[in-house]
Scaffold this active site. Structure first.
Site, short mmCIF file in Angstrom:
data_model
loop_
_atom_site.label_atom_id
_atom_site.label_comp_id
_atom_site.label_asym_id
_atom_site.label_seq_id
_atom_site.Cartn_x
_atom_site.Cartn_y
_atom_site.Cartn_z
N HIS A 161 0.86 -1.18 0.00
CA HIS A 161 0.00 0.00 0.00
C HIS A 161 0.90 1.23 0.00
CE1 HIS A 161 1.04 0.23 4.21
NE2 HIS A 161 0.50 -0.96 4.45
N HIS A 200 4.03 1.46 2.24
CA HIS A 200 5.23 0.83 1.66
C HIS A 200 5.81 1.71 0.55
CE1 HIS A 200 2.73 -2.78 2.94
NE2 HIS A 200 3.82 -2.96 3.64
N ASP A 260 4.92 1.31 12.91
CA ASP A 260 5.34 0.29 13.87
C ASP A 260 6.44 0.91 14.73
OD1 ASP A 260 3.86 -2.26 12.80
OD2 ASP A 260 4.66 -1.23 11.04
N VAL A 282 1.58 6.79 6.72
CA VAL A 282 0.69 7.18 5.62
C VAL A 282 -0.72 6.71 5.97
CG1 VAL A 282 0.23 7.04 3.15
CG2 VAL A 282 2.60 7.02 3.99
P1 AMP Z 1 4.67 -4.66 6.74
O1 AMP Z 1 4.62 -5.10 5.32
O2 AMP Z 1 3.33 -4.38 7.35
O3 AMP Z 1 5.56 -5.55 7.60
O4 AMP Z 1 5.37 -3.25 6.76
C1 AMP Z 1 6.62 -3.05 6.11
C2 AMP Z 1 7.13 -1.68 6.46
O5 AMP Z 1 6.18 -0.70 6.06
C3 AMP Z 1 7.37 -1.49 7.96
O6 AMP Z 1 8.54 -0.71 8.15
C4 AMP Z 1 6.13 -0.73 8.38
O7 AMP Z 1 6.35 0.09 9.51
C5 AMP Z 1 5.88 0.12 7.16
N1 AMP Z 1 4.49 0.56 7.13
C6 AMP Z 1 3.38 -0.22 7.21
N2 AMP Z 1 2.27 0.54 7.18
C7 AMP Z 1 2.68 1.83 7.09
C8 AMP Z 1 2.01 3.08 7.02
N3 AMP Z 1 0.69 3.19 7.04
N4 AMP Z 1 2.77 4.19 6.92
C9 AMP Z 1 4.13 4.12 6.89
N5 AMP Z 1 4.81 2.97 6.96
C10 AMP Z 1 4.10 1.83 7.05
#
Ligand code: AMP
Length: 298
Positions: free
Chosen positions: A28, A31, A144, A170
């Site tokens: 999304h 990322h 996170d 975001v």
């Molecule tokens: P994930 O795929 O959920 O493990 O997230 C991968 C990376 O994207 C991690 O560093 C998360 O903190 C970051 N991330 C996930 N959601 C968001 C968001 N809404 N805004 C900014 N970074 C995000």
């Protein structure tokens, strides 16, 4: 974009200053903003895409986690990613790993006790990505907050010569923090989920107007959550950014964090309160002005 399934294949295409963006896929705009930051700051961008079994504390969460490699490769290509490292579980863990990375104290509160083993799984897989890909910079979201602190500390403690960069949250146009798991929310749960950001936004205003007691920052969040009986809050708390300890007074860089269940889906959100000009400024994140790619038909 090159699709690599082994560390060696991924490393073969990395040149100059290398930026790593670790993800679990189902991309999304959260990322994509990390990929943009990496693209601007690095010569080569490698995105890892791995749903890491080691960091899931519940089997049902691992089983139903959304996955779509073709979709993610298209979005990564559009974001200018050079290499997508998407290993099979057997490649990442040819045998049950006997070595685990544990970051003590920073994991004692908040997500740690609610998700047993989660941060060991995160720290272990990120250490493997750092060792196997050898990036110069790695990009993580403030969404996170505790994970960001844990990864920073792990990299420092283990002497990885890697800059860990944090980026703003975001949000969808209505303020809901983007998460791959948002696709599971039904309309009623989604409406309730907006309470998290509403509460945090009110607390952010209070902090910028001079509120310093944790209780006064927590209160607007618990009040918003209480209006939706379908939400089951786990915690609302003010924590130090570096040590991730609960603090009573906003007197150092901090984040106000919330975790709550909306039905079977667990939501987290936070607002970072950064020191600036003798006071504090809230990082409210960035709102999209269009529906997220999460909801685009494939
Ligand atoms: P994930 O795929 O959920 O493990 O997230 C991968 C990376 O994207 C991690 O560093 C998360 O903190 C970051 N991330 C996930 N959601 C968001 C968001 N809404 N805004 C900014 N970074 C995000």
């Amino acid at each position: 974009v090159k699709h690599a399934a082994t560390f060696a294949a991924a490393r073969a295409d990395l040149r100059g200053v290398v930026g790593l963006v670790p993800t679990m896929g189902f991309l999304h705009e959260g990322h994509l903003s990390l990929l943009d930051a990496a693209r601007s700051a690095c010569d080569t961008v490698v995105m890892s895409l791995f749903v890491n079994p080691l960091q899931f504390d519940r089997d049902d969460d691992l089983r139903r986690y959304p996955r779509d490699l073709e979709r993610d490769l298209g979005l990564a290509e559009g974001a200018g990613v050079d290499v997508v490292f998407a290993p099979a579980v057997e490649t990442m863990y040819p045998a049950q790993p006997l070595t685990r990375v544990t970051v003590a104290t920073l994991t004692d509160h908040f997500e740690g006790p609610h998700r047993p083993g989660h941060f060991d799984g995160v720290a272990t897989v990120v250490a493997k990505l750092f060792a196997g890909l050898r990036p110069d910079r790695a990009f993580f979201g403030r969404k996170d907050a505790q994970q960001l602190a844990v990864v920073r500390r792990m990299a420092a403690d283990l002497s990885f010569p890697i800059d860990v960069v944090g980026a703003p949250i975001v949000r969808e146009p209505d303020g809901l923090a983007l998460s791959s798991r948002n696709v599971f929310l039904d309309p009623e749960q989604r409406t309730a989920a907006l309470a998290l950001n509403r509460g945090l936004a009110a607390a952010a205003d209070a902090a910028e107007q001079g509120a310093r007691q944790a209780a006064d920052l927590v209160e607007p969040v618990t009040t918003e959550l209480a209006a939706f009986p379908l939400l089951e809050p786990e915690y609302v708390a003010l924590a130090s950014q570096d040590t991730v300890e609960p603090i009573e007074t906003l007197d150092r860089p901090a984040f106000l964090a919330v975790a709550a269940w909306a039905g079977p889906t667990r939501l987290i959100d936070n607002v970072h309160l950064d020191a600036a000009g003798g006071g504090f400024v809230a990082d409210r994140g960035v709102r999209l002005d269009h529906p997220s790619v999460l909801y685009q038909e494939g």
